[in-house]
Design a protein around this motif. Structure first.
Motif, PDB file in Angstrom:
ATOM      1  N   LEU A   4       0.758  -1.189   0.118  1.00  0.00           N
ATOM      2  CA  LEU A   4       0.156  -0.053   0.046  1.00  0.00           C
ATOM      3  C   LEU A   4       0.967   1.209  -0.012  1.00  0.00           C
ATOM      4  N   HIS A   5       1.970   1.093  -0.457  1.00  0.00           N
ATOM      5  CA  HIS A   5       2.879   2.450  -0.492  1.00  0.00           C
ATOM      6  C   HIS A   5       4.075   2.246  -1.704  1.00  0.00           C
ATOM      7  N   THR A   6       3.574   2.769  -2.825  1.00  0.00           N
ATOM      8  CA  THR A   6       4.693   2.604  -3.968  1.00  0.00           C
ATOM      9  C   THR A   6       4.702   4.215  -4.810  1.00  0.00           C
ATOM     10  N   ASP A  36       1.958   8.098  -4.955  1.00  0.00           N
ATOM     11  CA  ASP A  36       3.151   9.489  -5.229  1.00  0.00           C
ATOM     12  C   ASP A  36       2.798  10.689  -4.355  1.00  0.00           C
ATOM     13  N   HIS A  37       4.099  11.337  -4.066  1.00  0.00           N
ATOM     14  CA  HIS A  37       4.009  12.523  -3.084  1.00  0.00           C
ATOM     15  C   HIS A  37       3.628  13.642  -3.942  1.00  0.00           C
ATOM     16  N   ASP A  38       2.542  14.292  -3.281  1.00  0.00           N
ATOM     17  CA  ASP A  38       1.891  15.576  -3.599  1.00  0.00           C
ATOM     18  C   ASP A  38       1.256  15.703  -4.973  1.00  0.00           C
ATOM     19  N   THR A  61      -2.127   8.834  -1.958  1.00  0.00           N
ATOM     20  CA  THR A  61      -0.987   9.997  -2.247  1.00  0.00           C
ATOM     21  C   THR A  61      -0.353  10.071  -0.949  1.00  0.00           C
ATOM     22  N   GLU A  62       0.941  10.477  -0.968  1.00  0.00           N
ATOM     23  CA  GLU A  62       1.745  10.787   0.192  1.00  0.00           C
ATOM     24  C   GLU A  62       2.172  12.430   0.491  1.00  0.00           C
ATOM     25  N   LEU A  63       1.986  12.864   1.751  1.00  0.00           N
ATOM     26  CA  LEU A  63       2.264  14.474   1.779  1.00  0.00           C
ATOM     27  C   LEU A  63       3.103  14.566   3.005  1.00  0.00           C
ATOM     28  N   LEU A  72       7.435  14.504   8.890  1.00  0.00           N
ATOM     29  CA  LEU A  72       6.676  13.508   9.099  1.00  0.00           C
ATOM     30  C   LEU A  72       5.705  13.108   7.877  1.00  0.00           C
ATOM     31  N   HIS A  73       5.709  11.948   7.191  1.00  0.00           N
ATOM     32  CA  HIS A  73       5.085  11.742   6.187  1.00  0.00           C
ATOM     33  C   HIS A  73       3.566  11.204   6.429  1.00  0.00           C
ATOM     34  N   VAL A  74       2.671  11.596   5.589  1.00  0.00           N
ATOM     35  CA  VAL A  74       1.274  11.057   5.689  1.00  0.00           C
ATOM     36  C   VAL A  74       1.017  10.420   4.566  1.00  0.00           C
ATOM     37  N   ALA A 187       2.994   7.779   7.792  1.00  0.00           N
ATOM     38  CA  ALA A 187       3.875   6.749   6.904  1.00  0.00           C
ATOM     39  C   ALA A 187       5.077   6.637   7.779  1.00  0.00           C
ATOM     40  N   HIS A 188       5.674   5.560   7.612  1.00  0.00           N
ATOM     41  CA  HIS A 188       7.042   4.777   8.142  1.00  0.00           C
ATOM     42  C   HIS A 188       7.267   5.803   9.580  1.00  0.00           C
ATOM     43  N   PRO A 189       6.651   5.697  10.639  1.00  0.00           N
ATOM     44  CA  PRO A 189       6.884   6.243  11.808  1.00  0.00           C
ATOM     45  C   PRO A 189       8.313   5.790  12.191  1.00  0.00           C
ATOM     46  N   GLY A 190       8.642   4.633  11.911  1.00  0.00           N
ATOM     47  CA  GLY A 190      10.105   4.023  12.670  1.00  0.00           C
ATOM     48  C   GLY A 190      11.119   4.816  11.946  1.00  0.00           C
ATOM     49  N   ARG A 191      10.929   5.491  10.740  1.00  0.00           N
ATOM     50  CA  ARG A 191      11.930   6.546   9.871  1.00  0.00           C
ATOM     51  C   ARG A 191      12.033   7.943  10.623  1.00  0.00           C
ATOM     52  N   PHE A 192      10.835   8.304  11.414  1.00  0.00           N
ATOM     53  CA  PHE A 192      10.771   9.638  12.211  1.00  0.00           C
ATOM     54  C   PHE A 192      11.537   9.384  13.339  1.00  0.00           C
ATOM     55  N   SER A 244       5.994  -1.081   0.673  1.00  0.00           N
ATOM     56  CA  SER A 244       7.488  -1.438   0.471  1.00  0.00           C
ATOM     57  C   SER A 244       8.111   0.088   0.237  1.00  0.00           C
ATOM     58  N   ASP A 245       7.407   1.125  -0.210  1.00  0.00           N
ATOM     59  CA  ASP A 245       7.906   2.276  -0.551  1.00  0.00           C
ATOM     60  C   ASP A 245       8.725   2.090  -1.660  1.00  0.00           C
ATOM     61  N   TYR A 246       8.235   1.436  -2.646  1.00  0.00           N
ATOM     62  CA  TYR A 246       9.106   0.903  -3.844  1.00  0.00           C
ATOM     63  C   TYR A 246       9.041   2.232  -4.900  1.00  0.00           C
TER      64      TYR A 246
HETATM   65 MN    MN Z   1       7.982   8.924   2.757  1.00  0.00          MN
END
Ligand code: MN
Ligand code: AMP
Ligand code: MN
Ligand code: MN
Length: 283
Positions: A4-6, A36-38, A61-63, A72-74, A187-192, A244-246
């Motif tokens: 659910l993330h590409t 996709d971003h934005d 989408t990813e903001l 922080l990505h959403v 998105a990916h809180p572990g990266r934050f 995956s954030d492919y």
């Molecule tokens: Mn991201």
């Protein structure tokens, strides 16, 4: 198994939306979301492949937000790909990229790096022009040999050419997504921040900001991180999601569906997200 993330070439990936959709079945996926971003730009072409694909294709989408002084990505899953209000908001938000790109090019020029905004824009294949396109332009000119080198020397958050961009506050991102019929998810809180961070309290704040859940599964998590965030979701009564954030060839270590290789997201995750949908009537 679902993803659910590409990303595609409409933001900072390399596949076309059509090619991404057509890769879903081969990757063994029951569902695949494009985030996709934005931008919503790739969604019509992506969703148009549904008759040729067994996997369920989901718009998203990813903001980028600012939270506790950091990025922080959403994710917005199930946003209406034809929502004119959201598209207008995103077009305005992308202007912050245009301004930032010009400032970054000026900084690079001051550092003696000969790069023009036109060369950067020529690398982009959609409406989003990001740092990846700066890195590709530096490579095309022979100024760096790889994307990691471009980020280490010039473009990364700690590098001399970096300029931050304007970001949303989390309640605004959540509202934009919900008003377009989508489900807002961190998105990916572990990266934050890592597991020693005060996630219990921070997630309470993000839930109050409107987030329905967060990525407990992620292409770059290890097993301990996944277990931690799954447990946190259960404790907080928030929805786990993941992907995956492919990014295609721009992040060759991340593969569709499986991330670094061991990711397996169960289909039940999607059922929880379905229940959280706010009734967007786009499909
Ligand atoms: Mn991201
Ligand atoms: P932007 O949205 O313009 O800030 O650019 C973000 C893009 O740059 C994303 O595709 C990131 O994956 C990529 N990126 C950021 N930092 C690095 C890094 N250190 N190495 C490789 N790619 C990076
Ligand atoms: Mn990206
Ligand atoms: Mn992403």
């Amino acid at each position: 198994m679902i993803d659910l993330h590409t990303h595609t070439c409409c933001s900072d990936g390399t596949d076309t939306p059509e090619a991404l959709a057509l890769a879903a079945d081969g990757a063994g996926l029951e569902a695949l979301a494009l985030t996709d971003h934005d931008t919503l730009e790739g969604l019509p072409a992506f969703l148009a492949q549904q008759p040729r694909v067994k996997a369920r294709l989901i718009p998203g989408t990813e903001l980028s937000c600012r939270f506790l002084g950091r990025s922080l990505h959403v994710l917005g899953l199930f946003v209406d790909p034809a929502d004119r209000v959201l598209e207008g908001r995103l077009a305005e938000f992308r202007r912050s990229r245009t301004e930032r790109n010009a400032r970054m090019v000026a900084r690079l020029n001051a550092l003696g790096v000969a790069l023009t905004l036109e060369e950067v824009e020529a690398q982009a294949r959609g409406v989003v022009v990001s740092r990846v396109h700066m890195a590709l332009a530096l490579m095309a000119k022979g100024l760096v040999r790889s994307l990691p080198e471009a980020f280490d020397r010039f473009l990364g958050d700690q590098a001399p050419g970096y300029v931050p961009r304007e970001e949303l506050d989390p309640p605004t991102a959540a509202r934009w997504i919900r008003e377009a019929g989508g489900v807002p998810l961190v998105a990916h809180p572990g990266r934050f921040a890592g597991r020693s961070f005060g996630w219990d309290e921070a997630m309470d704040r993000l839930r109050e900001a409107g987030m329905a859940g967060f990525e407990a599964y992620y292409g770059e998590y290890g097993p301990a991180e996944q277990a931690y965030f799954l447990d946190l979701a259960a404790r907080k009564g928030m929805l786990p999601c993941g992907g995956s954030d492919y990014h295609g060839a721009n992040k060759p270590h991340l593969r569709l569906g499986v991330g670094r290789g061991r990711l397996r997201i169960p289909g039940e995750v999607l059922e929880g997200l379905e229940r959280a949908r706010t009734g967007g009537a786009w499909h």
